[in-house]
Motif scaffolding. Sequence first.
Motif, short mmCIF file in Angstrom:
data_model
loop_
_atom_site.label_atom_id
_atom_site.label_comp_id
_atom_site.label_asym_id
_atom_site.label_seq_id
_atom_site.Cartn_x
_atom_site.Cartn_y
_atom_site.Cartn_z
N PHE A 106 -0.26 5.22 -3.64
CA PHE A 106 -1.20 4.36 -3.25
C PHE A 106 -1.42 3.42 -4.32
O PHE A 106 -1.43 2.88 -5.94
CB PHE A 106 -2.13 5.00 -2.53
CG PHE A 106 -2.83 3.95 -1.54
CD1 PHE A 106 -2.80 3.95 -0.49
CD2 PHE A 106 -4.25 2.98 -2.08
CE1 PHE A 106 -3.09 3.20 0.83
CE2 PHE A 106 -3.86 2.35 -0.84
CZ PHE A 106 -3.69 2.92 0.26
N PHE A 107 -1.04 1.97 -3.56
CA PHE A 107 -1.00 0.66 -4.20
C PHE A 107 -1.88 -0.50 -3.44
O PHE A 107 -2.53 -0.67 -2.84
CB PHE A 107 -0.01 -0.40 -4.21
CG PHE A 107 0.97 0.36 -4.98
CD1 PHE A 107 1.56 -0.20 -5.93
CD2 PHE A 107 2.30 0.80 -4.15
CE1 PHE A 107 2.47 0.52 -6.40
CE2 PHE A 107 2.78 1.86 -4.82
CZ PHE A 107 3.45 1.74 -6.19
N LEU A 115 1.32 -8.15 -3.11
CA LEU A 115 0.72 -6.74 -3.20
C LEU A 115 2.78 -6.22 -2.83
O LEU A 115 2.76 -5.26 -3.42
CB LEU A 115 0.19 -5.82 -2.48
CG LEU A 115 -0.25 -4.74 -2.46
CD1 LEU A 115 -0.76 -3.73 -2.90
CD2 LEU A 115 -1.47 -4.41 -1.11
N ASN A 116 3.00 -7.41 -1.80
CA ASN A 116 3.67 -6.47 -1.41
C ASN A 116 5.05 -7.45 -2.16
O ASN A 116 5.90 -6.26 -1.92
CB ASN A 116 4.22 -7.32 0.42
CG ASN A 116 2.92 -7.33 1.64
OD1 ASN A 116 2.72 -6.37 1.32
ND2 ASN A 116 2.94 -8.10 1.83
N ILE A 119 5.33 -3.82 -4.17
CA ILE A 119 5.68 -2.75 -3.36
C ILE A 119 7.26 -2.77 -3.27
O ILE A 119 8.28 -2.13 -3.47
CB ILE A 119 5.07 -2.11 -2.49
CG1 ILE A 119 3.49 -2.11 -2.58
CG2 ILE A 119 5.85 -1.28 -1.29
CD1 ILE A 119 2.96 -2.16 -1.37
N VAL A 131 6.35 5.51 -1.59
CA VAL A 131 4.95 4.36 -1.39
C VAL A 131 3.98 5.05 -0.15
O VAL A 131 4.77 4.81 1.15
CB VAL A 131 5.15 3.38 -0.56
CG1 VAL A 131 3.47 2.33 -0.73
CG2 VAL A 131 6.14 2.54 -2.24
N CYS A 134 -1.18 0.76 0.57
CA CYS A 134 -1.50 0.26 0.03
C CYS A 134 -2.63 -0.92 1.18
O CYS A 134 -2.75 -0.61 2.10
CB CYS A 134 0.00 -1.03 -0.57
SG CYS A 134 0.76 -2.06 1.16
N HIS A 136 -4.85 -4.51 -0.25
CA HIS A 136 -5.26 -5.64 -0.91
C HIS A 136 -6.06 -5.59 -1.74
O HIS A 136 -7.40 -4.90 -1.15
CB HIS A 136 -4.70 -6.49 -0.33
CG HIS A 136 -5.81 -7.36 0.94
ND1 HIS A 136 -7.15 -7.76 1.04
CD2 HIS A 136 -5.34 -6.97 2.47
CE1 HIS A 136 -7.98 -7.86 1.99
NE2 HIS A 136 -6.50 -7.45 3.01
N PHE A 190 -0.09 -5.62 -10.82
CA PHE A 190 0.50 -6.07 -9.96
C PHE A 190 1.21 -7.71 -10.14
O PHE A 190 2.70 -7.92 -9.50
CB PHE A 190 -0.04 -5.81 -8.18
CG PHE A 190 -0.46 -4.33 -8.49
CD1 PHE A 190 -0.18 -3.52 -8.96
CD2 PHE A 190 -1.17 -4.19 -7.25
CE1 PHE A 190 -0.36 -1.79 -9.08
CE2 PHE A 190 -1.67 -2.47 -6.63
CZ PHE A 190 -1.57 -1.74 -7.21
#
Length: 240
Positions: A106-107, A115-116, A119, A131, A134, A136, A190
């Motif tokens: 998990f991010f 973030l996107n 990933i 994944v 996630c 933000h 990130f």
Amino acid sequence: MSKKVDVLGIEFDHTTKKETIHTLEKRIMKNKKTFIVTANPEIVMHAQRDPQYKKTLQSADYIIPDGIGVIMGAKLLKNPLPERIPGFDLMKDLLHLANKESLRVFFLGAREEVLNKAIDNVKRDYPGIQVAGCHHGFFEENDLEVVSMVKESSPDMVFVALGFPRQERWIHNNYHLFQKGIFMGVGGSFDVLSGTIKRAPELWRKLNIEWLYRLIKQPQRWKRMAFLPLFILKILRTRN
């Protein structure tokens, strides 16, 4: 990783990156929950001013020396640490492990576009990773919906990129709700994963002057860098 090295009240693990990954791999396979802090002089100095944050750091399972200043400080205290372990490098090694074992990651944190992109790059470079989810980094620390989202994803690893002290507080405050998983604050990692910020070339990293490269690229960081001489001065006072 049993031996500890005390640097201004923060107990760092006397370990190498290779030993750390070996230990963490065993803990993951046994579903042992693990809280990792990668601490630099700025984090140590913040803990001097904020007793609650210091307690948060002390609750971690492992505190890793991320920052050449910590290595210098331990050496001045005549209790040296084996090597600097950059948090970004440790995160990448954990991503390699997650890729190999098809683990759920998990991010949490950063701007949504960063973030996107991060990933997307993880999916390209580590196709074996699942994944888990996630979110933000723009949420209130006590937002229970975010906690539920992470928990319901059943992650094996949670990388929290909220910046210190927020990321460590978030892990500490919610750690008891999880049954398993590695939880690690990763600061601005990130941004590097996404390609938004370029990391220092390998030679700079080998010479332990990555901090100088970052200062050249981001001059606004000078206030953060000012903590290093204060940190060393406090080390010298402690030693004397």
